[in-house]
Design a protein around this motif. Structure first.
Motif, PDB file in Angstrom:
ATOM      1  N   LYS A 105       0.586  -0.926   0.090  1.00 32.27           N
ATOM      2  CA  LYS A 105      -0.394   0.186   0.116  1.00 32.27           C
ATOM      3  C   LYS A 105       0.378   1.205  -0.319  1.00 32.27           C
ATOM      4  CE  LYS A 105      -0.538   1.387   4.593  1.00 32.27           C
ATOM      5  NZ  LYS A 105      -0.305   3.030   5.069  1.00 32.27           N
ATOM      6  N   HIS A 158      -1.061  -5.250   5.625  1.00 36.58           N
ATOM      7  CA  HIS A 158      -0.298  -6.231   6.930  1.00 36.58           C
ATOM      8  C   HIS A 158      -1.476  -5.976   7.961  1.00 36.58           C
ATOM      9  CE1 HIS A 158       0.306  -2.158   9.282  1.00 36.58           C
ATOM     10  NE2 HIS A 158       0.525  -2.401  10.258  1.00 36.58           N
ATOM     11  N   PHE A 159      -2.299  -5.863   7.591  1.00 37.60           N
ATOM     12  CA  PHE A 159      -3.201  -6.738   9.053  1.00 37.60           C
ATOM     13  C   PHE A 159      -3.892  -7.507   8.610  1.00 37.60           C
ATOM     14  CE2 PHE A 159      -5.524  -2.805  12.274  1.00 37.60           C
ATOM     15  CZ  PHE A 159      -3.946  -2.121  12.124  1.00 37.60           C
ATOM     16  N   LYS A 181      -2.839 -10.084  10.354  1.00 42.33           N
ATOM     17  CA  LYS A 181      -2.563 -10.417  11.524  1.00 42.33           C
ATOM     18  C   LYS A 181      -3.054 -11.053  12.141  1.00 42.33           C
ATOM     19  CE  LYS A 181      -1.272  -5.012  12.746  1.00 42.33           C
ATOM     20  NZ  LYS A 181      -0.654  -4.596  13.432  1.00 42.33           N
ATOM     21  N   MET A 198      -8.293   2.629  16.520  1.00 46.15           N
ATOM     22  CA  MET A 198      -6.531   2.767  16.069  1.00 46.15           C
ATOM     23  C   MET A 198      -5.965   3.471  16.927  1.00 46.15           C
ATOM     24  SD  MET A 198      -4.589   1.608  12.911  1.00 46.15           S
ATOM     25  CE  MET A 198      -3.103   1.896  13.026  1.00 46.15           C
ATOM     26  N   GLU A 235      -2.443   5.229  18.310  1.00 45.91           N
ATOM     27  CA  GLU A 235      -0.599   5.185  18.652  1.00 45.91           C
ATOM     28  C   GLU A 235      -0.503   6.038  19.162  1.00 45.91           C
ATOM     29  OE1 GLU A 235       0.789   3.905  14.869  1.00 45.91           O
ATOM     30  OE2 GLU A 235      -0.629   4.876  13.954  1.00 45.91           O
ATOM     31  N   ARG A 289       8.594  10.360   9.347  1.00 51.35           N
ATOM     32  CA  ARG A 289       7.886  10.184   7.960  1.00 51.35           C
ATOM     33  C   ARG A 289       6.854  11.297   7.776  1.00 51.35           C
ATOM     34  NH1 ARG A 289       3.358   6.435   9.700  1.00 51.35           N
ATOM     35  NH2 ARG A 289       3.865   5.737   6.735  1.00 51.35           N
ATOM     36  N   ASP A 304      -4.068   6.720   5.216  1.00 50.70           N
ATOM     37  CA  ASP A 304      -3.164   5.991   6.101  1.00 50.70           C
ATOM     38  C   ASP A 304      -3.724   4.461   6.486  1.00 50.70           C
ATOM     39  OD1 ASP A 304      -0.457   5.551   6.498  1.00 50.70           O
ATOM     40  OD2 ASP A 304      -0.559   6.185   9.279  1.00 50.70           O
ATOM     41  N   VAL A 305      -4.829   4.684   7.679  1.00 49.29           N
ATOM     42  CA  VAL A 305      -4.865   3.921   7.798  1.00 49.29           C
ATOM     43  C   VAL A 305      -6.425   3.283   8.052  1.00 49.29           C
ATOM     44  CG1 VAL A 305      -3.122   3.677   9.471  1.00 49.29           C
ATOM     45  CG2 VAL A 305      -5.440   4.970  10.740  1.00 49.29           C
ATOM     46  N   HIS A 352      -7.127  -0.464   5.969  1.00 53.89           N
ATOM     47  CA  HIS A 352      -6.736  -0.990   7.676  1.00 53.89           C
ATOM     48  C   HIS A 352      -8.233  -1.511   7.953  1.00 53.89           C
ATOM     49  CE1 HIS A 352      -2.862  -1.028   7.063  1.00 53.89           C
ATOM     50  NE2 HIS A 352      -1.797   0.128   7.504  1.00 53.89           N
ATOM     51  N   LYS A 377      -2.531   9.201  15.458  1.00 54.02           N
ATOM     52  CA  LYS A 377      -1.370   9.197  16.372  1.00 54.02           C
ATOM     53  C   LYS A 377      -1.138  10.756  17.469  1.00 54.02           C
ATOM     54  CE  LYS A 377       0.887   8.040  12.613  1.00 54.02           C
ATOM     55  NZ  LYS A 377       1.207   6.384  12.311  1.00 54.02           N
ATOM     56  N   LYS A 429      -0.572   3.172  22.853  1.00 56.26           N
ATOM     57  CA  LYS A 429      -1.259   2.182  21.345  1.00 56.26           C
ATOM     58  C   LYS A 429      -2.422   1.364  21.933  1.00 56.26           C
ATOM     59  CE  LYS A 429       1.119  -0.082  18.396  1.00 56.26           C
ATOM     60  NZ  LYS A 429       0.427   0.076  16.766  1.00 56.26           N
ATOM     61  N   ASP A 437      -4.403  -4.980  18.481  1.00 56.43           N
ATOM     62  CA  ASP A 437      -2.602  -4.519  19.322  1.00 56.43           C
ATOM     63  C   ASP A 437      -3.628  -3.933  20.609  1.00 56.43           C
ATOM     64  OD1 ASP A 437      -0.551  -5.523  17.730  1.00 56.43           O
ATOM     65  OD2 ASP A 437      -2.285  -4.152  15.524  1.00 56.43           O
TER      66      ASP A 437
HETATM   67  C1  BG6 Z   1       0.193   1.589   8.453  1.00 55.24           C
HETATM   68  C2  BG6 Z   1       0.919   3.447   8.928  1.00 55.24           C
HETATM   69  O1  BG6 Z   1      -0.010   1.372   7.212  1.00 55.24           O
HETATM   70  O2  BG6 Z   1       0.549   1.310  10.226  1.00 55.24           O
HETATM   71  C3  BG6 Z   1       1.060   3.464   9.959  1.00 55.24           C
HETATM   72  O3  BG6 Z   1       1.304   3.679   7.481  1.00 55.24           O
HETATM   73  C4  BG6 Z   1       0.732   3.255  11.288  1.00 55.24           C
HETATM   74  O4  BG6 Z   1       0.719   5.287  10.261  1.00 55.24           O
HETATM   75  C5  BG6 Z   1       0.801   1.616  11.352  1.00 55.24           C
HETATM   76  O5  BG6 Z   1       1.373   3.728  11.827  1.00 55.24           O
HETATM   77  C6  BG6 Z   1       0.479   0.865  12.545  1.00 55.24           C
HETATM   78  O6  BG6 Z   1       0.343  -0.296  11.903  1.00 55.24           O
HETATM   79  P1  BG6 Z   1       0.474  -1.298  13.380  1.00 55.24           P
HETATM   80  O7  BG6 Z   1       0.818  -3.254  13.314  1.00 55.24           O
HETATM   81  O8  BG6 Z   1       1.966  -1.244  13.990  1.00 55.24           O
HETATM   82  O9  BG6 Z   1      -0.634  -1.569  14.230  1.00 55.24           O
END
Ligand code: BG6
Length: 458
Positions: free
Chosen positions: A138, A168-169, A172, A204, A206, A213, A225-226, A230, A316, A321, A354
């Motif tokens: 992505k 990548h989600f 998980k 979500m 963080e 970045r 972004d998410v 995701h 963010k 988290k 997470d």
């Molecule tokens: C990424 C985003 O796809 O996912 C980041 O670009 C974000 O901004 C990250 O921090 C979060 O992934 P994870 O696996 O840490 O929840």
């Protein structure tokens, strides 16, 4: 028989994502004895094979855990480096020579999407794609139109089945687990529907900011972004109907069906925030209006979920988290059995993605002094099921072995862009919020009429 890669080519091997995620994942796969065949790293800088190996070793070390020499040496023995410009046809001729005798390469594009088109064209011209698969990272576009255009470029050379879109989600364990929790358990299936659920909250959060970045993030923002990727995919898994079979098509048909039932979000149901100090981040415009926090309300207009509001928030520099899905159940119809009937807190089902994946059922119980209290019924997946394979490792293994289930299908991507497109076209103003807060208070109005935003399970 199933497709299996006989070579792996990573474009962008010196990039941040490849160094942080892909190479350590390959090391872990090597440790499990799951790798086979050569690995070719491609990038612009002039490096020797030996220099690539030195970098790879550093990546694995930085990812933590002991590095076992015998295993690393086995990985290093597979690796070679090819330097060149992705838009130069000569690169693909050299690559074709290196791949002589290999019929089913996996090309893994850890590159900006603007290069996806030129790379697959180069691969196609060099006749490398007939039986290949191509994995792309992505972002898949930056809005609906560009997502469609990006796919058009890929499809000039590749069939849909050859394209693996990495989110990548979807690697998980607790996200994949959603299917089992829901469809292997009648207890869950009974609760998981509009008759029982008052609202759904997906969070979500963080604690980190955008860090180094800034240049990337300022053009993107939290929604792209998410949320678009995701979190809407997570929602699709939360709300989908049971697939009729185990194939990638079976799964994605159901995921897409539920995304199709979600109307585009109204701009009035979207709140944007930006943390204090964001504009001073290197790479960020001094007058940036990019959001680092997004909250939205949407609905799913189908038989199972009509009338159940879905609230999504991400940001963010929030207090914790935590990524979780929370189903807030309806209140009991009557509390007449209580000596002093008072409203109780509705039961909740939480699936935490997470940091520590698990599931919680939050119940009401009688405490001392005749007061109700909430009590948790928890399970931590890793304690019951053993440690889960990390997402990048799982996705790389799936890509190498021809398992396309954890890769996003294009129609799902198109639907999710459609859902957020009005918010991109007509972004509402961005509200500042202090670092370490729960985002702008304006987001509270979104949940009016439902239970307020819940503190996550931490
Ligand atoms: C990424 C985003 O796809 O996912 C980041 O670009 C974000 O901004 C990250 O921090 C979060 O992934 P994870 O696996 O840490 O929840």
């Amino acid at each position: 028989s199933r497709w299996e890669a006989d070579a792996l080519v990573i474009f962008g091997i010196t990039g941040d994502l490849a160094q942080r995620m892909t190479i350590p994942a390959l090391y872990r796969l090597e440790r499990r004895g799951l790798l086979d065949g050569p690995i070719i790293g491609v990038a612009g800088s002039e490096l020797t094979d030996a220099e690539l190996v030195v970098r790879a070793r550093k990546s694995v070390e930085e990812a933590g855990g002991p590095v076992i020499d015998a295993i690393f040496d086995r990985l290093a023995g597979r690796m070679s480096y090819l330097s060149g410009d992705a838009t130069d046809p000569a690169l693909y001729e050299r690559l074709a020579r290196m791949l002589t005798g290999r019929r089913r390469p996996l090309f893994y594009l850890s590159m900006p999407p603007s290069l996806f088109g030129p790379i697959v064209e180069g691969l196609g011209t060099a006749r490398l794609t007939a039986q290949a698969r191509v994995a792309v990272e992505k972002p898949f576009g930056h809005d609906l139109a560009s997502a469609i255009e990006l796919d058009r470029q890929l499809r000039q050379v590749l069939e849909e089945e050859q394209i693996l879109r990495v989110d990548h989600f979807l690697g998980k364990e607790p996200v994949i687990e959603l299917e089992y929790l829901r469809f292997a358990n009648t207890a869950m299936a009974e609760l998981w529907q509009r008759g029982r659920v008052e609202s759904i909250q997906i969070t979500m959060a963080e604690t980190l900011g955008v860090g180094s970045r800034g240049t990337f993030y300022d053009k993107v923002g939290c929604l792209r972004d998410v949320v678009q990727n995701h979190l809407l995919l997570v929602l699709a898994l939360v709300a989908m109907e049971p697939p009729v079979g185990p194939s990638a098509k079976d799964l994605w048909d159901k995921r897409v069906e539920v995304l199709r039932a979600i109307p585009a979000v109204e701009v009035g149901n979207y709140v944007r925030g930006q943390y204090a100090g964001y504009r001073q981040t290197p790479g960020v415009a001094p007058d940036s209006t990019t959001e680092t926090y997004a909250a939205l309300k949407l609905e799913i207009n189908n038989w199972k979920w009509a009338g159940v509001p879905v609230y999504i928030r991400a940001g963010k520099h929030l207090p914790v988290k935590d990524t979780e899905v929370r189903l807030i159940l309806k209140e009991p119809p009557r509390l007449g059995f209580m000596p002093d009937p008072r409203r109780v807190e509705p039961n909740q089902i939480v699936v935490r993605i997470d940091p520590l994946a698990g599931m919680r059922l939050q119940l009401c119980a009688l405490g001392e002094s005749d007061e109700w209290r909430t009590v948790p019924l928890d399970t931590i997946f890793a304690r019951e099921l053993g440690p889960a394979m990390p997402p990048y490792e799982r996705l790389m293994l799936a890509a190498l072995t021809g398992d396309s289930r954890p890769f996003a299908r294009q129609d799902a991507i198109v639907e999710s862009w459609r859902i957020v497109q009005p918010l991109l076209s007509y972004p509402p103003p961005v509200h500042p919020y202090p670092v370490g807060s729960w985002g702008p208070t304006e987001a509270d109005r979104l949940v009016a009429g439902s239970l307020p935003w819940q503190a996550p399970w931490v």
